[in-house]
Write a protein that holds these residues in place. Structure first.
Motif, PDB file in Angstrom:
ATOM      1  N   PRO A   1      -5.259   0.492   2.710  1.00 34.02           N
ATOM      2  CA  PRO A   1      -5.642  -0.755   2.890  1.00 34.02           C
ATOM      3  C   PRO A   1      -5.823  -1.057   4.294  1.00 34.02           C
ATOM      4  O   PRO A   1      -5.861  -0.320   5.418  1.00 34.02           O
ATOM      5  N   ARG A   2      -6.667  -1.941   3.692  1.00 30.93           N
ATOM      6  CA  ARG A   2      -7.655  -2.661   4.967  1.00 30.93           C
ATOM      7  C   ARG A   2      -6.998  -2.757   6.273  1.00 30.93           C
ATOM      8  O   ARG A   2      -6.825  -2.507   7.686  1.00 30.93           O
ATOM      9  N   ASP A   3      -5.647  -3.057   6.661  1.00 26.78           N
ATOM     10  CA  ASP A   3      -4.612  -3.321   7.728  1.00 26.78           C
ATOM     11  C   ASP A   3      -4.157  -1.816   8.402  1.00 26.78           C
ATOM     12  O   ASP A   3      -3.208  -1.852   9.590  1.00 26.78           O
ATOM     13  N   GLN A   4      -4.619  -1.111   7.610  1.00 32.61           N
ATOM     14  CA  GLN A   4      -4.336  -0.084   8.088  1.00 32.61           C
ATOM     15  C   GLN A   4      -4.971   1.055   7.767  1.00 32.61           C
ATOM     16  O   GLN A   4      -5.255   2.725   8.893  1.00 32.61           O
TER      17      GLN A   4
ATOM     18  N   VAL B   1      -5.205   1.372  15.687  1.00 35.18           N
ATOM     19  CA  VAL B   1      -4.600   0.326  15.585  1.00 35.18           C
ATOM     20  C   VAL B   1      -5.055  -1.090  16.780  1.00 35.18           C
ATOM     21  O   VAL B   1      -5.104  -1.767  15.542  1.00 35.18           O
ATOM     22  N   TRP B   2      -5.627  -0.660  17.482  1.00 36.68           N
ATOM     23  CA  TRP B   2      -6.613  -2.612  18.007  1.00 36.68           C
ATOM     24  C   TRP B   2      -7.277  -3.520  16.468  1.00 36.68           C
ATOM     25  O   TRP B   2      -6.975  -4.293  16.546  1.00 36.68           O
ATOM     26  N   SER B   3      -8.161  -2.535  16.244  1.00 38.43           N
ATOM     27  CA  SER B   3      -8.851  -3.115  14.470  1.00 38.43           C
ATOM     28  C   SER B   3      -8.032  -3.853  13.937  1.00 38.43           C
ATOM     29  O   SER B   3      -8.314  -4.436  13.411  1.00 38.43           O
ATOM     30  N   ASP B   4      -7.123  -2.553  13.259  1.00 37.04           N
ATOM     31  CA  ASP B   4      -6.237  -3.615  12.172  1.00 37.04           C
ATOM     32  C   ASP B   4      -5.527  -4.606  12.964  1.00 37.04           C
ATOM     33  O   ASP B   4      -5.034  -5.357  11.796  1.00 37.04           O
TER      34      ASP B   4
END
Length: 408
Positions: A128-131, A265-268
């Motif tokens: 998913p987008r958040d990962q 991780v920062w971009s998520d």
């Protein structure tokens, strides 16, 4: 298998496949001493063998991406890996001469390119987008891992079994990767398209992806300036022993790989790939100016700049790939990733000789200072404002390809 567990398994398989392919495509430089000592090749003829698999990769990335868009990731990765295994094994077992070996390695590079083009698409489909930032950051560690494996294994194997047969080692890794891809790397679920529906328009009709590819290519320059010249700089300008310089740079490469995961991780967490990418462009420009100033006035400052730069200048790589696939949409992701990878590899191939010529004529301070101009340009080119708009458009497009859905 639970979907969450399966997506991490697919990522692990994709990471291994990319690592295996990288050990083959980018491993030839570590055989140059043996090619010259055992085979009596000139540096130019050895260079032909070094460049052959990279050339094969460059000319085929976009085509493999288009095939992944049409037929799915697993069949593309497995087919390409088989091509790489067969061609590199022929080079390893048959006496083909320099030209024949170059052709075989070129074909191996063509096969290895399938993994570059399709494994990123595979990861994007499963997470998913958040990962995705985290997942793509992990996937982007594959190239330095593959290079590290080749550096550790190939020179010793060349000494023990000969140059040609040492290629059977990366070939065996690619063979294992092909088996794992076929058995474990299921394609992400896809919804068959309505044959009566209009095909999605190309995302390249708008300038967003063109700007993203350009910004990412500009950011390759500081990355390869540091990667290509750190050891030479530390030995020639700072009087470090060769072993110490090599060990220092090897540690920095590991730190850079970890940095790619961290920026993912920062971009998520911030919900954007391109805002962090622009901030890293600012940092890359600053660190190159620090190295240039350190060369001129303070040796410790130059070394510190190289250390920080080895992490900062590679940290944007996964962000650019993730943003490319997300903005392109599911039906164009493979081709877009192929274009992204092609642009980066073209610049990476051109950067060392061009910078080497500049440094030779004007010195390291001028060379590193000039490199800072490229991330400064990337700050302007990176399409941060357009990212959210294009993502909303991509999310409205159909999420499948013609043909049956992937098997679970």
């Amino acid at each position: 298998m639970a979907p969450t567990r399966q997506r991490w398994l697919v990522l692990a398989v994709g990471l291994f496949a990319q690592t295996a392919a990288s050990s083959l495509v980018y491993g030839m430089p570590f055989l140059v001493p043996a090619l010259r000592d055992q085979e009596g090749l000139s540096l130019a003829r050895a260079g032909l063998l070094v460049s052959a698999p990279i050339a094969g990769l460059l000319v085929s990335l976009i085509a493999w991406g288009a095939l992944a868009d049409r037929y799915g990731e697993r069949v593309v990765m497995a087919s390409g890996l088989v091509v790489a295994v067969v061609s590199s094994s022929v080079v390893g077992l048959a006496d083909l001469g320099v030209r024949g070996s170059a052709v075989g390695l070129f074909v191996a590079g063509v096969g290895g390119a399938s993994v570059n083009a399709a494994s990123g698409r595979l990861v994007m489909g499963w997470f998913p987008r958040d990962q995705r930032g985290l997942a793509m950051g992990i996937r982007q560690t594959a190239q330095p891992l593959g290079v590290a494996i080749a550096a550790a294994a190939l020179p010793t194997l060349a000494k023990d079994v000969g140059v040609s047969r040492s290629l059977l080692f990366p070939a065996s890794l690619c063979a294992l990767a092909a088996v794992l891809v076929v058995t474990l790397a299921a394609d992400p679920a896809r919804t068959p398209l309505d044959p009566t529906a209009a095909k999605p328009l190309s995302p390249y009709r708008e300038p967003v992806l063109w700007r993203l590819h350009t910004a990412s290519a500009l950011l390759v320059l500081p990355q390869f300036a540091i990667a290509a010249f750190s050891v030479e700089y530390l030995v020639r300008r700072q009087d470090w022993p060769v072993a110490a310089a090599g060990g220092f740079v090897a540690v920095l490469q590991v730190c850079g790989a970890v940095g790619r995961i961290g920026t993912g991780v920062w971009s998520d967490r911030v919900g954007s790939r391109l805002r962090p990418m622009r901030q890293l462009a600012v940092a890359s420009a600053a660190v190159m100016l620090v190295v240039a100033a350190g060369d001129q006035w303070s040796s410790w400052l130059a070394v510190a700049g190289l250390a920080v730069g080895a992490v900062v200048t590679v940290a944007d790589n996964g962000l650019a790939f993730t943003a490319t696939a997300e903005i392109a949409g599911s039906q164009w992701a493979g081709r877009a990733l192929g274009i992204q990878n092609t642009a980066q590899n073209v610049v990476a191939s051109a950067a060392p000789p061009l910078l080497g010529a500049l440094v030779g004529a004007s010195g390291y301070a001028v060379g590193f200072g000039a490199v800072a101009l490229f991330p400064l340009a990337a700050i302007v080119v990176t399409p941060v404002a357009a990212e959210a708009h294009r993502l909303r458009a991509a999310e409205r497009e159909p999420v499948g390809v013609s043909g049956p859905p992937a098997r679970p």
